[in-house]
Enzyme design. Sequence first.
Site, PDB file in Angstrom:
ATOM      1  CB  SER A 278      -7.107  26.789 -11.576  1.00 45.77           C
ATOM      2  OG  SER A 278      -8.435  26.673 -12.038  1.00 45.77           O
TER       3      SER A 278
ATOM      4  CE1 TYR B 203      -6.466  21.077 -10.739  1.00 44.97           C
ATOM      5  CE2 TYR B 203      -8.541  22.274 -10.902  1.00 44.97           C
ATOM      6  CZ  TYR B 203      -7.229  22.066 -11.311  1.00 44.97           C
ATOM      7  OH  TYR B 203      -6.686  22.872 -12.284  1.00 44.97           O
TER       8      TYR B 203
END
Length: 260
Positions: free
Chosen positions: A138, A151
């Site tokens: 990401s 995360y």
Amino acid sequence: MKPVALITGASAGIGGELARVFAAHGHELVLVARRQDRLAALADEIAASGRPRPTVLALDLETRGTVATLAADLSAHGLEPAIVVNNAGFGLSGAAAKLSRDEQLAMIDLNVRALTELSLAFVDSVARHRGGILNVASIAAFLPGPGMAVYYASKAYVLSFSEALHRELAGSGIRVTALCPGPVQTEFQRRSGMRLPAAAKIFELSAMRVAQIGYDGLMRGERVVIAGGVNKIAVGLMRLIPNVLLLRAVDRRARRAGGE
Ligand SMILES: NC(=O)c1ccc[n+]([C@@H]2O[C@H](COP(=O)([O-])OP(=O)(O)OC[C@H]3O[C@@H](n4cnc5c(N)ncnc54)[C@H](OP(=O)(O)O)[C@@H]3O)[C@@H](O)[C@H]2O)c1
């Protein structure tokens, strides 16, 4: 053994689109996620388009031992991975000290442990077919993320691990690519409890576009693929801005989104 592209998290979002892109390019597929009905519907759709019907394996990758079960299932079907796509993953919004510890550790089990195990478990067969490993990270991998700390850290791991593996496996003809999407509207937002601010629209791409960019990057043997021009610029800027300022900005945004 027949070579296949193994795709995790194929029952929704980016993973479903990755399955469609790999199938359209003639790869035979194995689709993994927990929701059997969703995987079966996607396998039917791909078969209806005239491609071989993907093999569907409903498995929970957060559970230890699942990769061994998966390897045994593949071999029972006479299949071996030429390509491994580690896409399954989730996030959780909120302060790490307040969120469930068990859920955050489960996130590490999926985003980090299962991805690592799957990247390493099939190196021999991927090398035999001169294939590749596509790991979905990401743009969150490029900075610390107060408000989604575990995360962001999990994605920093995916990026670092994939870049190192790219280098280590280059000599064996295995491509390793870290795909770094920005925001994509999928089930991710609902599961993570994250609300995308209106300003995030300029960073957004469709899941289909991200899947196509990831596929092309892997085929070209790129080490890191940042999906979308605006996200590339954002990552370039993040590399120039000191972490102390980035932390403040991300924290402020997270508090606003959380209504604090
Ligand atoms: N959406 C974004 O904005 C965005 C941005 C950057 C990166 N990413 C990354 O892109 C990847 C795909 O996310 P997405 O946006 O497509 O999310 P999504 O729509 O929520 O899809 C997640 C997929 O992972 C599977 N999954 C979740 N837990 C699993 C488990 N325990 N075992 C096996 N499969 C599991 C889900 O299937 P089941 O529920 O059926 O198991 C689903 O197929 C993730 O790694 C995410 O971190 C997303």
